[in-house]
Design an enzyme around this catalytic site. Structure first.
Site, PDB file in Angstrom:
ATOM      1  CG  ASP A   1      42.479 -13.985 -10.984  1.00 16.39           C
ATOM      2  OD1 ASP A   1      41.530 -14.778 -11.048  1.00 16.39           O
ATOM      3  OD2 ASP A   1      42.675 -13.220 -10.012  1.00 16.39           O
TER       4      ASP A   1
ATOM      5  N   GLY B   1      38.449 -22.398 -15.105  1.00 12.29           N
ATOM      6  CA  GLY B   1      38.913 -23.772 -15.271  1.00 12.29           C
ATOM      7  C   GLY B   1      37.887 -24.790 -14.815  1.00 12.29           C
TER       8      GLY B   1
ATOM      9  CB  ALA C   1      38.762 -14.547 -12.745  1.00  8.61           C
ATOM     10  CG  ASP C   2      43.489 -17.318 -13.709  1.00  5.39           C
ATOM     11  OD1 ASP C   2      43.017 -16.877 -14.774  1.00  5.39           O
ATOM     12  OD2 ASP C   2      44.611 -17.007 -13.289  1.00  5.39           O
ATOM     13  CG  LEU C   3      41.555 -20.941  -8.929  1.00  5.46           C
ATOM     14  CD1 LEU C   3      41.519 -20.744  -7.419  1.00  5.46           C
ATOM     15  CD2 LEU C   3      42.408 -22.148  -9.284  1.00  5.46           C
TER      16      LEU C   3
END
Length: 404
Positions: free
Chosen positions: A148, A181, A176-178
């Site tokens: 991230d 997803g 960025a991860d969230l």
């Protein structure tokens, strides 16, 4: 063996919109599990596949910790050694009847294991195969590992976060991860909808970098269309002034009065109607250019009274405003409680606890958390029996280290 009655969680799942979908979850860390959580929360039968030697920990921390529990609820879990011929064969048997597979391995790993999209679609042309990577499945950075914070930096976010002159600052959540997803979950649903017409699946891809650049939104458009490179604006809105954090006698509050109409109402509410007539403050462009003077003038007044006073005053005048809450105060907020954003769950080891609810609401559909994060391999035998393995075959697989 006689048929067992379905579990209460399975009965609840059957009433949800994604009931009937089978998802094989090969994800780790956060971006992939964030995607799969949407599918699990809304009724898909998610089978999380972990290696037999898994210590029960991930980047999300200890399996019984808050992060891991919040990411992997509403799933079943099996332990399968994809590196062994027997384990690979078991995976392919499950994949033959699955609707969705989700993974966020390095791009080359799934090909090395023989479980990539091209491997699966030969036996299941309808499979929707979702992949998240750091930077894309190919290209100059296709082989890099991504996390991230690296994506926040490379995607420009850290350059516009923080106070002017402070230097780059990461956002306080793994945005960025969230976002990756969330976008992959959306992409999977698009592909599933297309499959209702064509009968064929798709390989759906996104990456942390793509998600982060997408989230630059209007800041990216300012560069692409106008050649403007945005900088740090701190708590001020980059273009709409006054919008930001202002002092109260007991803390700080957010105020957003950036449109012409809101600015006029704000001036009247705060007791300075003459501000509306100042030539340099009459337009949004002028207010933006003179933001420091405006902020100082507002702060000199708001710091004299408590936050509750100003929130009530501005709310009555139709000016967006609100407190700046710590996380404990977020969940004490009456609107957050009304929305039931913390949902109860009973865990066999942790007892009664709460997790964050899905933010999506479908009117008439209950979205309670049905089951806690399962223990490693809790459903291995059940899942593989349903796939046609006998007890004797399971014993052989276990003896050979193919399952756990």
């Amino acid at each position: 063996m006689p048929d067992q009655a379905p579990s209460p969680a399975a009965v609840q799942r059957a009433a949800l919109p994604l009931s009937g979908l089978t998802v094989l979850d090969l994800t780790l860390a956060r971006a992939g599990p964030t995607c799969v959580r949407h599918l699990a929360d809304w009724g898909a039968d998610v089978i999380r596949i972990e290696p037999p030697e898994s210590p029960g920990e991930d980047i999300g921390g200890d399996r019984h910790g808050p992060d891991f529990q919040n990411l992997h609820r509403n799933k079943r879990a099996i332990r399968l050694n994809l590196k062994s011929p027997e384990g690979h064969a078991a995976f392919m048997r499950l994949a033959r009847k699955a609707d969705v597979i989700v993974e966020n391995m390095r791009a080359a790993v799934k090909h090395r294991l023989g479980i990539a999209y091209d491997d699966v679609r030969t036996i299941n042309p309808g499979i929707v195969y979702g992949s998240i990577s750091g930077f894309g499945q190919d290209g100059p950075y296709g082989t890099r590992a991504g996390v991230d914070q690296i994506a926040q930096g490379m995607g420009g976010l850290m350059s516009i976060t923080g106070l002017p002159g402070q230097g780059p600052v990461r956002v306080g959540i793994p945005v960025a991860d969230l976002t990756a997803g969330n976008l992959l979950a959306l992409g999977i649903m698009i592909a599933l909808f297309e499959r209702t017409r064509t009968g064929m699946g798709r390989w759906v891809q996104t990456s942390l970098l793509e998600a982060q650049v997408f989230m630059l939104d209007f800041q990216a458009a300012r560069w692409l269309m106008a050649g403007e490179v945005a900088g740090q604006a701190g708590n001020d809105h980059p273009t709409g002034i006054p919008t930001g954090a202002f002092p109260a006698s007991d803390g700080q509050i957010n105020i957003a009065a950036s449109s012409a109409r809101q600015w006029e109402r704000f001036c009247d509410a705060i007791g300075h109607p003459e501000w509306k007539q100042r030539p340099e403050w009459r337009t949004q462009k002028g207010r933006s250019a003179d933001r420091r003077a405006i902020n100082e003038a507002i702060g000199a007044i708001t710091r004299e009274r408590p936050a509750a006073h100003w929130i009530a005053l501005f709310e009555e005048a139709g000016i967006p405003c609100g407190p700046i809450n710590t996380i404990d105060k977020v969940f004490a907020d009456p609107q957050v409680q009304h929305l039931r954003l913390a949902r109860p769950i009973t865990h066999p080891t942790l007892g009664e606890t709460r997790l964050v609810a899905s933010p999506i609401n479908l009117v008439g559909v209950t979205k309670d958390i049905r089951s806690p994060t399962p223990e490693p391999g809790a459903d291995t035998d059940t899942v593989l029996r349903d796939a046609g393995y006998s007890d004797a075959e399971l014993a052989t697989l276990r003896a050979r280290g193919a399952i756990g």
